[in-house]
Design a protein around this motif. Structure first.
Motif, PDB file in Angstrom:
ATOM      1  N   ILE A 249      17.980  28.933   7.966  1.00 27.01           N
ATOM      2  CA  ILE A 249      18.465  30.509   8.862  1.00 27.01           C
ATOM      3  C   ILE A 249      18.079  31.610   8.333  1.00 27.01           C
TER       4      ILE A 249
ATOM      5  N   MET B  81      20.666  24.629   3.990  1.00 28.54           N
ATOM      6  CA  MET B  81      21.066  25.156   5.422  1.00 28.54           C
ATOM      7  C   MET B  81      20.898  26.912   5.134  1.00 28.54           C
TER       8      MET B  81
ATOM      9  N   GLU C 108      26.111  29.037  12.942  1.00 23.69           N
ATOM     10  CA  GLU C 108      26.983  28.254  13.845  1.00 23.69           C
ATOM     11  C   GLU C 108      26.239  26.760  13.547  1.00 23.69           C
ATOM     12  N   GLN C 109      24.948  26.809  13.825  1.00 22.26           N
ATOM     13  CA  GLN C 109      24.014  25.345  13.942  1.00 22.26           C
ATOM     14  C   GLN C 109      23.930  24.762  12.330  1.00 22.26           C
ATOM     15  N   ALA C 110      24.115  25.785  11.096  1.00 17.57           N
ATOM     16  CA  ALA C 110      23.946  25.719   9.536  1.00 17.57           C
ATOM     17  C   ALA C 110      25.220  24.706   9.557  1.00 17.57           C
ATOM     18  N   LYS C 111      26.359  24.883  10.325  1.00 25.08           N
ATOM     19  CA  LYS C 111      27.766  24.053   9.922  1.00 25.08           C
ATOM     20  C   LYS C 111      27.763  23.199  10.855  1.00 25.08           C
ATOM     21  N   GLN C 112      27.275  23.266  11.575  1.00 25.91           N
ATOM     22  CA  GLN C 112      27.157  21.500  12.402  1.00 25.91           C
ATOM     23  C   GLN C 112      26.645  21.222  11.783  1.00 25.91           C
ATOM     24  N   GLN C 113      25.235  21.578  11.000  1.00 23.98           N
ATOM     25  CA  GLN C 113      24.142  20.610  10.089  1.00 23.98           C
ATOM     26  C   GLN C 113      25.191  19.786   9.095  1.00 23.98           C
TER      27      GLN C 113
ATOM     28  N   SER D   5      14.722  29.206  11.717  1.00 19.15           N
ATOM     29  CA  SER D   5      14.728  27.998  12.524  1.00 19.15           C
ATOM     30  C   SER D   5      16.181  27.925  13.253  1.00 19.15           C
ATOM     31  N   ILE D   6      17.299  27.787  12.058  1.00 18.12           N
ATOM     32  CA  ILE D   6      18.500  28.333  13.148  1.00 18.12           C
ATOM     33  C   ILE D   6      19.562  29.488  12.393  1.00 18.12           C
ATOM     34  N   ASN D   7      20.635  28.991  13.527  1.00 15.91           N
ATOM     35  CA  ASN D   7      21.641  30.293  13.328  1.00 15.91           C
ATOM     36  C   ASN D   7      22.742  30.020  12.509  1.00 15.91           C
TER      37      ASN D   7
END
Length: 172
Positions: free
Chosen positions: A118, A114, A126-131, A122-124
């Motif tokens: 980041i 992740m 918050e999206q990384a935490k969900q992933q 490609s992701i932020n």
């Protein structure tokens, strides 16, 4: 008088155990150097070279035991068999690693992936935490995928080695 042909399964089992043992020792070495989460290309190349050497050696030893004769199908059976046994041992080691040796292994791998995503933008965060949370729940799916990829690589290696080493018995 009939010649007794060697069994491909015996060679696949023996050399699969050898490759699996070498892979586990390599994994333990990486763990002791705290490099077990590192997936850099030199580590991947070493693993691939070891796989090629052991598969080629197993096929060569079968050919030698079979009076110098080898069919492509025999080579592929041996190569895929070696890969199957070695991959099963590798997965067993990964399970021991993730559950006993380094219980934080899954977290480290997910966070590393992740952080790369980041950094790429490609992701932020918050999206990384969900992933990461989803990845932890479904980390086990990686094992069958690893098995399929390994078997495909073993098939390709044994196909190439078999094409190089094959020698048909023209006596029949």
């Amino acid at each position: 008088m009939t010649d007794i042909q060697p069994k491909t399964g015996k060679f696949a089992l023996n050399y699969g155990l050898i490759l699996g043992g070498i892979s586990v020792v390599f994994g333990i070495m990486l763990f002791s150097l705290d490099m077990h989460t590192d997936r850099s290309w030199p580590i991947q190349v070493v693993g691939l070279v070891l796989t090629i050497i052991v598969i080629a050696l197993g096929i060569y030893q079968f050919k030698k035991a079979n009076s110098g004769f080898l069919s492509l199908s025999q080579a592929m059976k041996i190569g895929v068999g070696i890969t199957l046994i070695a991959t099963l041992l590798g997965i067993a080691y990964q399970l021991v690693l993730a559950n006993f040796l380094d219980p934080q292994f899954v977290d480290k791998v997910m966070e590393m992936q992740m952080s790369e995503a980041i950094a790429n933008g490609s992701i932020n965060a918050e999206q990384a935490k969900q992933q990461i949370e989803m990845g932890k729940k479904f980390f086990w799916i990686g094992y069958p995928i690893y098995m399929v990829i390994s078997l495909f690589v073993g098939l390709v290696i044994s196909l190439i080695v078999g094409l190089i080493m094959q020698k048909r018995n023209t006596e029949y």
